[in-house]
Motif scaffolding. Structure first.
Motif, PDB file in Angstrom:
ATOM      1  N   UNK A  35      10.161 -18.683 -12.280  1.00  0.00           N
ATOM      2  CA  UNK A  35       9.534 -17.968 -11.138  1.00  0.00           C
ATOM      3  C   UNK A  35      10.207 -18.457  -9.834  1.00  0.00           C
ATOM      4  N   UNK A  36      10.654 -19.830  -9.972  1.00  0.00           N
ATOM      5  CA  UNK A  36      11.092 -20.670  -8.748  1.00  0.00           C
ATOM      6  C   UNK A  36      12.391 -20.044  -8.700  1.00  0.00           C
ATOM      7  N   UNK A  37      13.213 -19.925  -9.700  1.00  0.00           N
ATOM      8  CA  UNK A  37      14.654 -19.490  -9.439  1.00  0.00           C
ATOM      9  C   UNK A  37      14.694 -18.123  -8.978  1.00  0.00           C
ATOM     10  N   UNK A  38      13.776 -17.499  -9.512  1.00  0.00           N
ATOM     11  CA  UNK A  38      13.458 -15.915  -9.230  1.00  0.00           C
ATOM     12  C   UNK A  38      13.326 -15.689  -7.445  1.00  0.00           C
ATOM     13  N   UNK A  39      12.550 -16.474  -7.271  1.00  0.00           N
ATOM     14  CA  UNK A  39      12.025 -16.322  -5.744  1.00  0.00           C
ATOM     15  C   UNK A  39      13.184 -16.955  -4.747  1.00  0.00           C
ATOM     16  N   UNK A  40      13.872 -17.948  -5.514  1.00  0.00           N
ATOM     17  CA  UNK A  40      14.833 -18.408  -4.553  1.00  0.00           C
ATOM     18  C   UNK A  40      16.034 -17.434  -4.490  1.00  0.00           C
ATOM     19  N   UNK A  41      16.311 -16.911  -5.634  1.00  0.00           N
ATOM     20  CA  UNK A  41      17.416 -15.848  -5.456  1.00  0.00           C
ATOM     21  C   UNK A  41      17.341 -14.776  -4.531  1.00  0.00           C
ATOM     22  N   UNK A  42      15.886 -14.098  -4.513  1.00  0.00           N
ATOM     23  CA  UNK A  42      15.338 -13.140  -3.576  1.00  0.00           C
ATOM     24  C   UNK A  42      15.562 -13.632  -2.341  1.00  0.00           C
ATOM     25  N   UNK A  43      15.253 -15.011  -1.755  1.00  0.00           N
ATOM     26  CA  UNK A  43      15.256 -15.294  -0.585  1.00  0.00           C
ATOM     27  C   UNK A  43      16.768 -15.374  -0.066  1.00  0.00           C
TER      28      UNK A  43
ATOM     29  N   UNK B 187      18.296 -15.399 -20.330  1.00  0.00           N
ATOM     30  CA  UNK B 187      18.054 -16.122 -18.847  1.00  0.00           C
ATOM     31  C   UNK B 187      19.166 -15.554 -17.840  1.00  0.00           C
ATOM     32  N   UNK B 188      20.492 -15.423 -18.389  1.00  0.00           N
ATOM     33  CA  UNK B 188      21.488 -15.349 -17.336  1.00  0.00           C
ATOM     34  C   UNK B 188      21.444 -13.886 -16.817  1.00  0.00           C
ATOM     35  N   UNK B 189      20.665 -13.145 -17.284  1.00  0.00           N
ATOM     36  CA  UNK B 189      20.814 -11.728 -16.252  1.00  0.00           C
ATOM     37  C   UNK B 189      19.426 -11.582 -15.801  1.00  0.00           C
ATOM     38  N   UNK B 190      18.597 -12.710 -15.538  1.00  0.00           N
ATOM     39  CA  UNK B 190      17.440 -12.513 -14.764  1.00  0.00           C
ATOM     40  C   UNK B 190      17.706 -11.792 -13.686  1.00  0.00           C
ATOM     41  N   UNK B 191      18.730 -12.415 -12.582  1.00  0.00           N
ATOM     42  CA  UNK B 191      19.134 -11.750 -11.379  1.00  0.00           C
ATOM     43  C   UNK B 191      19.961 -10.403 -11.643  1.00  0.00           C
TER      44      UNK B 191
ATOM     45  N   UNK C  24       0.785  -1.040   0.030  1.00  0.00           N
ATOM     46  CA  UNK C  24       0.142   0.017  -0.047  1.00  0.00           C
ATOM     47  C   UNK C  24       0.976   1.359  -0.163  1.00  0.00           C
ATOM     48  N   UNK C  25       0.205   2.205  -0.438  1.00  0.00           N
ATOM     49  CA  UNK C  25       1.187   3.452  -0.554  1.00  0.00           C
ATOM     50  C   UNK C  25       1.255   3.953   0.978  1.00  0.00           C
ATOM     51  N   UNK C  26       2.367   4.465   0.970  1.00  0.00           N
ATOM     52  CA  UNK C  26       2.501   5.079   2.548  1.00  0.00           C
ATOM     53  C   UNK C  26       2.957   3.881   3.542  1.00  0.00           C
ATOM     54  N   UNK C  27       2.948   2.636   3.247  1.00  0.00           N
ATOM     55  CA  UNK C  27       3.359   1.635   4.064  1.00  0.00           C
ATOM     56  C   UNK C  27       4.927   1.358   4.062  1.00  0.00           C
ATOM     57  N   UNK C  28       5.072   0.431   5.486  1.00  0.00           N
ATOM     58  CA  UNK C  28       6.445   0.202   5.599  1.00  0.00           C
ATOM     59  C   UNK C  28       6.930  -1.196   4.569  1.00  0.00           C
ATOM     60  N   UNK C  29       7.870  -1.112   3.817  1.00  0.00           N
ATOM     61  CA  UNK C  29       8.064  -2.248   3.003  1.00  0.00           C
ATOM     62  C   UNK C  29       9.950  -2.228   3.044  1.00  0.00           C
ATOM     63  N   UNK C  30      10.219  -3.265   2.385  1.00  0.00           N
ATOM     64  CA  UNK C  30      11.764  -3.314   2.246  1.00  0.00           C
ATOM     65  C   UNK C  30      11.837  -3.605   0.656  1.00  0.00           C
ATOM     66  N   UNK C  31      13.318  -3.512   0.221  1.00  0.00           N
ATOM     67  CA  UNK C  31      13.413  -3.804  -1.001  1.00  0.00           C
ATOM     68  C   UNK C  31      13.274  -5.361  -1.545  1.00  0.00           C
ATOM     69  N   UNK C  32      13.522  -6.265  -0.796  1.00  0.00           N
ATOM     70  CA  UNK C  32      13.201  -7.350  -0.679  1.00  0.00           C
ATOM     71  C   UNK C  32      12.000  -7.954  -1.248  1.00  0.00           C
ATOM     72  N   UNK C  33      11.151  -7.192  -0.238  1.00  0.00           N
ATOM     73  CA  UNK C  33       9.707  -7.400  -0.425  1.00  0.00           C
ATOM     74  C   UNK C  33       9.155  -6.765  -1.734  1.00  0.00           C
TER      75      UNK C  33
ATOM     76  N   UNK D 149      16.002  -4.138 -11.968  1.00  0.00           N
ATOM     77  CA  UNK D 149      15.004  -3.255 -12.505  1.00  0.00           C
ATOM     78  C   UNK D 149      13.655  -3.135 -11.644  1.00  0.00           C
ATOM     79  N   UNK D 150      13.167  -4.432 -11.287  1.00  0.00           N
ATOM     80  CA  UNK D 150      11.950  -4.489 -10.475  1.00  0.00           C
ATOM     81  C   UNK D 150      12.321  -3.705  -9.099  1.00  0.00           C
ATOM     82  N   UNK D 151      13.512  -3.803  -8.470  1.00  0.00           N
ATOM     83  CA  UNK D 151      13.695  -3.026  -7.243  1.00  0.00           C
ATOM     84  C   UNK D 151      13.995  -1.676  -7.587  1.00  0.00           C
TER      85      UNK D 151
END
Length: 765
Positions: free
Chosen positions: A414-422, A533-537, A386-395, A543-545
């Motif tokens: 997707x799995x690879x992506x989430x695993x990397x973030x975790x 695929x090699x630059x997904x991370x 939500x706008x104005x909420x507390x969050x982290x870049x990871x989140x 970019x998403x961050x």
RNA sequence: GGGCGGUUAGCUCAGUUGGUUAGAGCGACUGCUUUACACGCAGUAGGUCGGGGGUCCGAAUCCCUCACCGCCCACCA
């Protein structure tokens, strides 16, 4: 009507056609609107070209990139979207500097230090300009239709301003911080690198099991005895019965001429099964040990410097390379009867991706981006935040994808992506190289505020004396800002930013941010991005961050991943293998259309592909087939008047219905990013239905004066629709043929002609 | 150690939500100087869809298991 030549020769037409497209100005979406070809309120369709590295020439991987993206862009343009494909290049900091340094050294025998920062940057600038021109030329040869007027470069001034602006915001939010931490140091490149820039190389190593001294009760194992002079503890597993008695004790030992103070600590990170079940803790030269030292408040003793040489105060070690020191220590252990066991094990050695240097963990004063710290996001469109909420870049990174705001094709990534973030840790963003965005950070010490300061006045940057670490205090003012501070004595940080920091801003820095431009409003979030695929991370996640943080938006709706293009034997293309892969050469041999259709038809998202020239040849034949289909239909057009209405037979209606179905199918497949299936469907229809069946059947009708006008109308209708459908796949040959079509009188350029609607055929009745 | 992908015709690969005789290109073979195309046309051969088990009226497709190949992540010091 002028008759077409018997065979299609791409080289005869491609240049002229491209020039006509480019001169029309219609790669630019606003020009399309001005000309009434796109409605002013049309929905936007935006793709940011993944900027190729400004290090030279394009390879077949780029040809794949151009083939897919230009296909999507041309389709969108024909379908009436306000279509923007924005091109550019990436300064690729380390890669580019390393490359130019190498060239200079080869030609002149000079290092970057011989040239100095300014001269090196000037040389790199020249080199990069050349590369960019080469890249542009190659993209033109392949028929790409990006809006060249908006071309961007990650290091140009608008992009640099965006970088500085975000850096300052993140610093003010407490997300960017400066700290002394163990970082990955590349002794060869003389810079830090991020976790993602490490590649592990399997090697054979000696595992030595030994005691520090006769009096020390616990033997340990290591593959790097030279680091042991920096040990400050021995760690065992808390439940390990063997060592319970020693936990908490401190020992002073004389190890190879160095006095060590070793505390025995209990830590769950220790594997009791490995070696002796005890681990010598070297906080300064191991990431794991550094973290362990943090947990147990251990002192950090640096014994190795940036040149991978020993700094420990010991006559027989100081100044030696780590490999030499290893021998000295092993020798010493043997002499004193302390070496218990020596075995060969296989080990993964961390090396720097760009230089191949063995990564040396070192404590360094560096800049980091905190991915776990909470901050207030003022505005957010992201699902679950939500706008104005507390969050982290990871989140932010997690939710942007988890909430379905971003679709990844193929979705198993997707799995690879989430695993990397975790598993993500704070991102080390400072680099000790010269080419790149200089950190927008200035320091002022009492010393340099008096005299005009020099860069060497900076603290601890190159000092090997790590005994002071980690409690180094900066007795200096720090200023972080978009522009240099007022006042005297400020010295800018020497370091530059990780190249992916600026790449992360690509979808919006290219649209003029931080200014609130019309472009930003119109074209962001973008529609699709197509990275390897090699630059997904490296890239997609960053970019998403960056976009989530800055705009509270996702950077794109679709991530279409492509694999790597390899040679026929599955090897990477490389200069040393001399296995070809030059898109220009291939274009000359087969024509740009054949290359493009090849990548459209044979390449599947997310999977590597092998380049087979026999298939390329097959698609060249297909362009020629289309040419001859057109040639036949056009040479039988005499007396045809499009204005005269025709009455379709039942058979004609069936044929038109089938065409209708093909239009719907191809459109749907492209929408679903199933480009290879769309290409396949078109190939089959054009060759084996239109040419083999329909045209053959119409030949008799064409000989019958009564039937002839209907046959003509049917064939021209079929050809016209197929040219429209095929244009995004093979723009050159279709555009050439289009110029002979009756329809070109109302729609002079196929590139800007309208996409056929599935219902069009039935309306023709 | 954890995860992901692959294994389909001689070769390179498709196969969308499980549905009638499994597809394409190239290659092979047979026949065609058919005036759009030999960069072509008509046709033919070739596959127990990696092995095993299961679910189902029905499995290349879903589940389990094994084998081999490739990639990613972790980094046992």
């Amino acid at each position: 009507m002028k008759e077409l030549p018997k065979a299609y020769n791409p080289a005869e037409y491609e240049d002229a056609i491209y020039q006509r497209w480019e001169a029309s100005g219609f790669f630019n979406p606003e020009k399309m609107i001005d000309a009434g070809l796109t409605k002013p309120d049309a929905e936007p369709y935006t793709i940011m070209l993944p900027p190729p590295n400004a290090t030279g020439v394009l390879h077949m991987g780029h040809a794949l990139m151009v083939s897919w993206q230009d296909l999507l862009v041309r389709t969108a343009r024909m379908r009436g979207y306000r279509t923007l494909w924005l091109p550019g290049t990436d300064h690729a900091a380390i890669a580019t500097q390393a490359r130019v340094e190498k060239d200079i050294y080869k030609a002149e025998g000079k290092s970057r230090h011989d040239l100095g920062r300014e001269e090196l940057l000037r040389r790199i600038g020249t080199y990069v300009d050349d590369s960019r021109q080469t890249i542009q030329k190659q993209m033109r040869v392949l028929g790409a239709s990006p809006d060249w007027s908006r071309e961007a470069f990650t290091l140009d001034e608008p992009r640099s301003r965006a970088v500085r602006t975000i850096f300052k915001q993140m610093y003010d939010d407490g997300l960017i911080y400066r700290a002394n931490r163990v970082v990955n140091w590349d002794p060869k490149g003389q810079t830090t690198i991020s976790d993602d820039e490490i590649v592990y190389e399997p090697r054979q190593a000696q595992l030595y099991t030994f005691r520090y001294s006769k009096d020390f009760p616990i033997p340990i194992s290591t593959t790097q005895p030279e680091t042991k002079v920096g040990d400050t503890a021995v760690a065992v597993h808390p439940d390990d019965a063997r060592y319970q008695a020693y936990i908490g004790q401190t020992y002073e030992v004389l190890f190879c001429g160095v006095t060590l103070h070793l505390r025995v600590i209990a830590d769950h990170g220790v594997d009791p099964e490995f070696g002796t079940g005890a681990l010598g803790v070297t906080p300064a030269h191991s990431m794991i040990d550094w973290e362990m030292a943090g947990r147990h408040d251990l002192p950090v003793v640096g014994v190795i410097n940036e040149y991978a040489r020993m700094t420990v105060e010991s006559d027989n070690l100081k100044g030696k390379k780590v490999t030499e020191a290893r021998e000295v220590i092993v020798e010493w252990l043997k002499e004193h009867g302390l070496l218990l066991k020596e075995e060969t094990i296989s080990q993964n050695v961390p090396t720097a991706e760009r230089t191949g240097g063995v990564v040396q963990p070192l404590p360094k004063l560096q800049w980091f981006l905190n991915v776990n710290k909470e901050f207030t996001i003022p505005y957010s469109e992201i699902d679950g935040i939500a706008s104005g909420s507390q969050t982290t870049l990871k989140d932010l990174m997690r939710r942007a994808v988890a909430g379905g705001d971003i679709r990844i094709t193929p979705d198993h990534f997707l799995k690879t992506y989430f695993h990397w973030i975790d598993n993500l840790r704070d991102w080390c963003i400072s680099r000790q190289i010269w080419y790149g965005h200089r950190l927008p950070v200035w320091y002022r010490t009492p010393e340099n505020s008096k005299s005009q300061a020099s860069a060497s006045a900076q603290p601890q940057r190159d000092g090997p004396n790590y005994k002071q670490i980690p409690n180094l205090k900066n007795e200096e003012d720090i200023y972080v800002g978009v522009e240099a501070p007022e006042g005297e004595g400020w010295v800018q940080d020497e370091d530059t930013l990780d190249t992916w920091f600026s790449s992360g801003l690509w979808t919006f820095s290219t649209l003029g941010w931080p200014d609130q431009t019309m472009d930003l409003k119109t074209y962001h979030p973008t529609t699709l991005i197509q990275p390897g695929t090699e630059i997904l991370f490296f890239w997609v996640a960053r970019m998403i961050l960056m976009t989530g943080y800055t705009l509270g938006q996702v950077p794109f709706r679709d991530v279409l991943l492509n694999g790597m293009v390899r040679d026929g034997q599955g090897r990477k293309f490389s200069k040393s293998l001399r296995n070809g892969g030059d898109p220009i050469e291939m274009t000359q041999l087969y024509g740009a259309d054949a290359i493009r259709f090849y990548f459209a038809a044979t390449t599947v998202p997310g999977s590597d592909t092998r380049l087979h020239e026999d298939k390329l040849k097959g698609y060249k034949h297909f362009t020629n087939k289309l040419w001859n289909i057109s040639r036949f239909i056009l040479m039988n057009l005499d007396g045809f008047d499009p204005a005269v209405p025709v009455v379709w037979s039942e058979a004609d209606k069936t044929i038109l219905a089938e065409l209708d179905q093909t239009v719907a199918e191809v459109t749907e497949l492209i929408d679903g990013l199933k480009i290879h299936l769309a290409a396949e469907a078109l190939y089959q229809y054009v060759w084996h239905t239109l040419a083999d069946k329909i045209i053959e059947a119409q030949k008799m009708r064409l000989d019958n004066p009564k039937e002839r006008p209907v046959a003509q109308a049917l064939l021209i209708q079929l050809l016209e629709t197929n040219l429209r459908l095929l244009h995004p796949f093979m723009p050159f040959v279709t555009e050439v043929i289009w110029q002979y079509m009756p329809a070109s009188e109302t729609e002079p350029m196929l590139m800007t002609a309208r996409w056929p609607l599935p219902t069009e055929m039935t309306k023709a009745e």
